[in-house]
Scaffold this active site. Structure first.
Site, short mmCIF file in Angstrom:
data_model
loop_
_atom_site.label_atom_id
_atom_site.label_comp_id
_atom_site.label_asym_id
_atom_site.label_seq_id
_atom_site.Cartn_x
_atom_site.Cartn_y
_atom_site.Cartn_z
N ALA A 22 0.71 -1.31 -0.09
CA ALA A 22 0.12 -0.03 -0.19
C ALA A 22 0.74 1.23 -0.11
O ALA A 22 0.58 2.28 -0.52
CB ALA A 22 -0.91 -0.15 1.25
N PRO A 31 -4.83 6.14 0.67
CA PRO A 31 -4.17 5.76 2.25
C PRO A 31 -3.87 4.23 2.29
O PRO A 31 -4.44 3.45 1.39
CB PRO A 31 -5.40 5.96 3.18
CG PRO A 31 -6.72 5.82 2.06
CD PRO A 31 -6.33 6.49 0.72
N ASP A 32 -2.99 3.74 3.03
CA ASP A 32 -2.55 2.66 3.44
C ASP A 32 -3.65 2.03 4.36
O ASP A 32 -4.52 2.69 4.73
CB ASP A 32 -1.11 2.40 3.74
CG ASP A 32 -0.87 3.19 5.21
OD1 ASP A 32 -1.87 3.72 5.73
OD2 ASP A 32 0.54 3.30 5.47
N PHE A 33 -3.49 0.78 5.07
CA PHE A 33 -4.31 0.20 5.93
C PHE A 33 -3.78 0.30 7.35
O PHE A 33 -4.51 0.90 7.99
CB PHE A 33 -4.26 -1.26 5.77
CG PHE A 33 -5.01 -1.44 4.38
CD1 PHE A 33 -6.34 -1.70 4.34
CD2 PHE A 33 -4.53 -1.38 3.12
CE1 PHE A 33 -7.10 -1.92 2.93
CE2 PHE A 33 -5.07 -1.53 1.89
CZ PHE A 33 -6.25 -1.99 2.04
N ARG A 34 -2.57 0.04 7.75
CA ARG A 34 -2.28 -0.14 9.24
C ARG A 34 -1.38 1.03 9.58
O ARG A 34 -0.86 0.93 10.97
CB ARG A 34 -1.32 -1.37 9.34
CG ARG A 34 -2.27 -2.62 8.87
CD ARG A 34 -1.25 -4.18 8.87
NE ARG A 34 -2.57 -4.90 8.51
CZ ARG A 34 -2.82 -5.32 7.46
NH1 ARG A 34 -2.67 -4.63 6.55
NH2 ARG A 34 -3.88 -6.37 7.58
N ASN A 104 -1.52 -4.35 -3.93
CA ASN A 104 -2.53 -3.40 -4.11
C ASN A 104 -3.61 -3.62 -5.25
O ASN A 104 -3.35 -4.17 -6.00
CB ASN A 104 -1.94 -1.81 -4.78
CG ASN A 104 -0.84 -1.29 -3.70
OD1 ASN A 104 -0.90 -1.53 -2.57
ND2 ASN A 104 0.07 -0.39 -4.32
N ILE A 105 -4.74 -2.75 -5.21
CA ILE A 105 -5.93 -3.22 -5.70
C ILE A 105 -6.00 -2.05 -6.78
O ILE A 105 -7.41 -1.91 -7.51
CB ILE A 105 -7.23 -3.84 -5.25
CG1 ILE A 105 -7.51 -2.84 -4.13
CG2 ILE A 105 -6.64 -5.00 -4.35
CD1 ILE A 105 -8.81 -2.84 -3.14
N ASP A 106 -5.41 -0.93 -6.79
CA ASP A 106 -5.74 0.36 -7.47
C ASP A 106 -5.52 0.61 -8.89
O ASP A 106 -5.82 1.16 -9.66
CB ASP A 106 -5.04 1.51 -6.55
CG ASP A 106 -3.60 1.32 -6.68
OD1 ASP A 106 -2.77 0.93 -7.57
OD2 ASP A 106 -3.03 1.43 -5.50
N HIS A 121 -4.00 -9.44 -4.66
CA HIS A 121 -5.25 -9.21 -4.07
C HIS A 121 -6.28 -8.69 -4.94
O HIS A 121 -7.53 -8.16 -4.61
CB HIS A 121 -5.17 -8.35 -2.97
CG HIS A 121 -4.15 -8.69 -1.93
ND1 HIS A 121 -3.59 -7.89 -0.75
CD2 HIS A 121 -3.72 -10.20 -1.79
CE1 HIS A 121 -2.77 -8.54 0.04
NE2 HIS A 121 -3.07 -10.04 -0.39
N CYS A 129 -20.57 -10.39 -12.04
CA CYS A 129 -21.72 -10.90 -11.49
C CYS A 129 -21.57 -12.19 -10.49
O CYS A 129 -20.99 -13.11 -11.02
CB CYS A 129 -22.89 -10.97 -12.24
SG CYS A 129 -24.47 -11.74 -11.79
N CYS A 154 -28.98 -10.77 -15.44
CA CYS A 154 -29.67 -11.54 -14.55
C CYS A 154 -30.07 -11.15 -13.04
O CYS A 154 -30.77 -11.83 -12.15
CB CYS A 154 -28.96 -13.01 -14.20
SG CYS A 154 -27.41 -12.73 -13.10
N SER A 193 4.24 -3.75 5.08
CA SER A 193 4.43 -4.04 6.41
C SER A 193 5.21 -5.47 6.38
O SER A 193 5.67 -5.95 7.53
CB SER A 193 3.42 -3.82 7.28
OG SER A 193 2.33 -4.85 6.90
N GLY A 217 8.29 2.60 7.72
CA GLY A 217 8.38 1.78 9.17
C GLY A 217 9.15 0.61 9.21
O GLY A 217 9.60 0.13 8.01
#
Length: 246
Positions: A22, A31-34, A104-106, A121, A129, A154, A193, A217
């Site tokens: 991220a 933004p990241d997650f943690r 990342n999923i972006d 991810h 669907c 459907c 991380s 970090g």
């Protein structure tokens, strides 16, 4: 470590693999997650924790609540690639970078021009669907008049093609990632991380002596890095003078 020394290592390598998380996209406004300012610490999920909302069970039991959170906190359709994305795309064009492996999923790596991107991810850009598997774009999901997007064929619920908690990563994709890392002569790990399994465990397959770890970090793999860099991913890659931000 200076950008010049990192550039010298890159110049001596022709089987580079980049593994990113991220933090690669935070300087694109996602933004990241943690981290302290990350999604898990600043989001307002109401009565539910973000980790619960982003789970498979929650999606099927409470699709309305899932999509309220997902559309307001997970989607950044106007985000643009930063210097790191462009530099990686340029390394691929030069034939030095063999694969981008991302958590990342972006879709920003592809937007910058990278072609061989392994999205562990999934991606918000792909949606389907859950009943008939018809495909939908991100624009169709965002533009849906309903809180929960429905299939025009459907009437089934449309689900983002992202890996939620309680779902497994694609085995074939993981095996491809392992092969790329095992064959790499340089591994650059950035913006992660290294705490989310099984993706974080992929780095143990690297056997070379050019393991570069770039993160703001600490990570569990810091002691194994041949080169450890603290700081801005975009700034470090911008200093390489590879791909210019557009």
């Amino acid at each position: 470590m200076s950008a010049e020394r990192l550039r010298q290592m890159i110049d001596r390598s022709d089987r580079i693999v980049f593994f990113g998380g991220a933090g690669t996209s935070t300087e694109s406004g996602i933004p990241d997650f943690r981290s302290a300012d990350g999604l898990y610490n600043t989001s307002d999920g109401g009565a539910y924790a973000p980790e619960e909302i982003l789970s498979r069970d929650f999606f099927y039991r409470h699709p309305e609540e899932f999509y309220r959170f997902y559309k307001t906190r997970m989607l950044y359709p106007d985000a643009a690639p930063n210097a790191a994305h462009y530099a990686l795309a340029e390394l691929e064009r030069q034939g030095r970078l063999k694969a981008v492996i991302t958590q990342n999923i972006d879709g920003l790596h592809q937007k910058a021009g990278s072609r061989n991107v392994l999205e562990l991810h999934g991606s918000v850009l792909r949606n389907y669907c859950i009943d008939c598997r018809e495909l939908y774009t991100l624009a169709e999901v965002i533009g849906s008049a309903e809180t929960v997007p429905k299939c025009r064929t459907c009437g089934g619920i449309v689900k983002p093609d992202v890996v939620l908690y309680q779902e497994s990563l694609d085995t074939d994709l993981l095996e491809r990632a392992v092969r790329y890392i095992a064959q790499a002569d340089m591994l650059i790990v950035a913006g992660t991380s290294l705490t989310v399994q099984p993706a974080a465990g992929l780095i143990r397959y690297y056997r070379g002596d050019r393991f570069v770890l770039l993160n703001r970090g600490e990570t569990p793999a810091d002691r194994w890095a041949d080169v450890l860099i603290r700081g801005s991913i975009a700034e470090v890659f911008a200093g390489l003078g590879l791909g210019r931000e557009e």
